[in-house]
Design a protein around this motif. Structure first.
Motif, mmCIF file in Angstrom:
data_model
loop_
_atom_site.group_PDB
_atom_site.id
_atom_site.type_symbol
_atom_site.label_atom_id
_atom_site.label_comp_id
_atom_site.label_asym_id
_atom_site.label_seq_id
_atom_site.Cartn_x
_atom_site.Cartn_y
_atom_site.Cartn_z
ATOM 1 N N PHE A 174 0.862 -1.179 0.000
ATOM 2 C CA PHE A 174 0.000 0.000 0.000
ATOM 3 C C PHE A 174 0.896 1.227 0.000
ATOM 4 C CE2 PHE A 174 -2.566 -3.285 2.076
ATOM 5 C CZ PHE A 174 -3.750 -3.189 1.353
ATOM 6 N N SER A 175 0.437 2.288 -0.629
ATOM 7 C CA SER A 175 1.254 3.505 -0.711
ATOM 8 C C SER A 175 1.507 4.119 0.661
ATOM 9 C CB SER A 175 0.580 4.531 -1.630
ATOM 10 O OG SER A 175 -0.722 4.833 -1.161
ATOM 11 N N PHE A 176 0.600 3.884 1.639
ATOM 12 C CA PHE A 176 0.777 4.472 2.965
ATOM 13 C C PHE A 176 1.695 3.626 3.859
ATOM 14 C CE2 PHE A 176 -3.150 1.978 3.005
ATOM 15 C CZ PHE A 176 -2.935 1.106 4.060
ATOM 16 N N VAL A 177 2.093 2.437 3.387
ATOM 17 C CA VAL A 177 3.051 1.601 4.118
ATOM 18 C C VAL A 177 4.436 1.878 3.561
ATOM 19 C CG1 VAL A 177 3.763 -0.755 4.674
ATOM 20 C CG2 VAL A 177 1.325 -0.184 4.523
ATOM 21 N N PRO A 178 5.425 2.167 4.406
ATOM 22 C CA PRO A 178 6.782 2.445 3.902
ATOM 23 C C PRO A 178 7.292 1.321 3.006
ATOM 24 C CG PRO A 178 6.635 2.946 6.236
ATOM 25 C CD PRO A 178 5.348 2.268 5.878
ATOM 26 N N TRP A 179 8.152 1.688 2.070
ATOM 27 C CA TRP A 179 8.673 0.727 1.098
ATOM 28 C C TRP A 179 9.394 -0.444 1.749
ATOM 29 C CZ3 TRP A 179 13.851 -0.090 1.416
ATOM 30 C CH2 TRP A 179 14.615 0.926 2.020
ATOM 31 N N ILE A 180 9.854 -0.263 2.983
ATOM 32 C CA ILE A 180 10.585 -1.342 3.648
ATOM 33 C C ILE A 180 9.682 -2.532 3.928
ATOM 34 C CG2 ILE A 180 10.142 -0.551 6.010
ATOM 35 C CD1 ILE A 180 13.468 -1.969 4.665
#
Length: 539
Positions: A426-432
């Motif tokens: 999800f875009s609101f979850v950091p890429w990590i």
């Protein structure tokens, strides 16, 4: 030099020249004297009755009266500690050959995935669609799937080294052809040819490891091989992404850089690797003895058990398919690793799509998101030291199934990694978050990959390349299919639900290693190949 007794074979090194157990007796060209010699040499004979050959080689058959010996062939075999036996090579030489073979694997694995990073510039320069570029990834895997059905078993008949050199040369030339390709159709054709010859690094290397290392020694060599195969699959797009980001380089230079790597790998094969197939070495030694002494009685067992060239090629080329469709062990692990490998190639196609779409990453940043695959492979490599301890502790009681302790855990972590990747996309979850999922997933895939290769090598010994070619067929056919529908699946189902679907299928396959762990011996007892090898070892 002390001679070993010519009785029932006791070690894996004695199995180097057994013919295919499917071949009927009436298809084997044997003379009466050959049969008499074999009958006698399979009885226990006093050590002092063995004749030492004039060139200080292996035992060459029992001593009879001159009139009888005149008509009997002198069977050429390795002695227990003969330095020409690949199992008796020095550790330094074994590791030099193993690391060289693993370098071949690494270059081939990197080439399989790096082209995906050149997607944007390939579409622009070649007026290609995204599906056509994805097809260039798939056709490489198609070559990987089909050609080992012939080349892997033929390497068992004619030797490993010639296949490494020929395939390595063509592999390098295909990189040159790709760098100069005028259109996407040429790219697809060259990639298919490249996959055909690149398959040597995926299937024959496992056979080479089995040639050199005894079962209790194979843990570390096989883990290095798996690290090269999976770690380099992740590193390829990292390198490709950095090249693609440079407007002066892009997709053609991805190929030119790989020309350098392929050339260095080929030179290493030429100057470091030698032949490792025991039966082939014995045939060469028997020919040398006949030429040097003028005595035509010197024979390797595989020459006495000779079949026609047509019959040999037929049985060699069909052996992987025969194993796949008649051996439950080969069929089950092939299905399991096939699905896992399909997801790996699906991830290769999806990672750039996911991270560009959700996080707005550029080509270089998207390429760096493949690093979790290499990190996961490294973690799996380190975990394998614990697996080796478990193997050493339990192998006498469990046999080859002692290779499957961590594979049972990987069966559970494989879907867990898929689900983490799914529900952090999800875009609101950091890429990590997705990167952690990819790492967990790759640790499991590494363990599955290594376990399958080691387990099949232990079960099928001299037929390891054929068994590995069989699982390679399933593995790479899945790799052909997955990239072709990955983007559509992620678009229509959304990122979370697409990966969730894959994770649920992975859960259904989780029991496979458990079944093999507990019931593998019973399955192998019904195997025509595995049971024949056990009989010849005197078990």
């Amino acid at each position: 030099m002390e001679h070993s007794q010519p009785k029932a074979m006791k070690s894996e090194s004695d199995l180097s020249d057994i013919v295919d157990p499917r071949i009927e007796e009436d298809e084997i060209s044997e003379s009466i004297s050959d049969d008499l010699t074999r009958t006698i040499s399979n009885r226990e004979i006093p050590q002092e009755s063995l004749e030492k050959d004039p060139l200080d080689h292996i035992y060459v058959g029992p001593c009879f009266s001159p009139s009888v010996r005149t008509h009997l062939p002198l069977q050429v075999e390795f002695t227990h500690d003969d330095p020409r036996n690949p199992f008796n090579f020095s550790r330094a030489r074994k590791w030099a050959i193993t690391l060289t073979a693993c370098a071949v694997t690494g270059v081939s694995a990197s080439a399989s995935s790096s082209i995906a990073s050149g997607d944007t510039s390939m579409q622009r320069d070649l007026s290609a669609t995204h599906l056509q570029v994805a097809l260039s990834v798939s056709t490489y895997a198609l070559g990987f799937a089909l050609v080992p059905l012939v080349t892997a078993p033929l390497s068992e008949e004619f030797g490993r080294q010639p296949l490494y050199i020929v395939s390595g040369t063509i592999f390098m030339l295909m990189h040159v052809a790709l760098a100069l390709a005028p259109n996407i159709q040429a790219v697809i054709v060259f990639r298919c040819i490249q996959g055909c010859v690149g398959a040597t690094g995926a299937t024959v290397v496992g056979g080479s490891v089995a040639d050199l290392w005894k079962p209790h020694e194979r843990g570390l060599p096989m883990s290095v091989f798996s690290l090269a195969a999976i770690g380099a699959t992740g590193l390829g797009p990292v390198l490709g992404g950095l090249i693609e980001q440079n407007p002066h380089l892009q997709w053609r230079w991805i190929q030119w850089i790989h020309v350098i790597f392929a050339g260095l790998s080929l030179l290493s094969v030429i100057f470091i690797m030698g032949e490792t197939r025991g039966g082939v070495l014995l045939k060469r030694e028997a020919r040398r003895l006949r030429k040097t002494t003028g005595d035509s009685r010197y024979r390797a067992r595989v020459e006495d058990e000779k079949v026609s060239l047509r019959t040999m090629i037929y049985y060699s080329a069909t052996r992987p398919l025969y194993l796949l469709f008649t051996e439950p062990v080969v069929a089950s692990v092939s299905l399991w690793i096939g699905f896992a490998w399909g997801i790996v190639y699906g991830q290769i196609e999806s990672i750039g799509f996911v991270f560009r779409t959700l996080y707005g990453f550029n080509d270089a940043q998207a390429g760096l998101c493949f690093l979790p695959m290499s990190l996961g492979a490294l973690i799996g490599f380190l975990l394998n030291f614990y697996q080796d301890k478990l193997y050493t502790k339990h192998v006498h009681r469990r046999g080859p199934e002692a290779r499957l302790f961590l594979a049972c855990a990987a069966g559970a972590f494989f879907p867990i990694g898929c689900l983490i990747y799914a529900w952090t996309s999800f875009s609101f979850v950091p890429w990590i978050g997705p990167c952690i999922g990819l790492t967990v997933f790759t640790v499991a895939v590494f363990t599955i990959y290594l376990s399958v290769f080691s387990y099949l090598a232990d079960c099928y010994l001299i037929y390891a390349s054929s068994a590995l070619a069989a699982q390679s067929l399933c593995r790479n056919l899945a790799a052909v299919a997955f990239p072709l529908f990955t983007d559509q699946m992620y678009t229509r189902l959304t990122f979370p639900w697409a990966s969730t679907l894959l994770g649920c299928i992975a859960w259904l396959m989780a029991p496979i290693p458990l079944v093999l762990f507990f019931w593998g011996p019973q399955l192998r007892a019904r195997s025509r190949f595995a049971s024949r090898l056990r009989e010849m070892q005197g078990k």
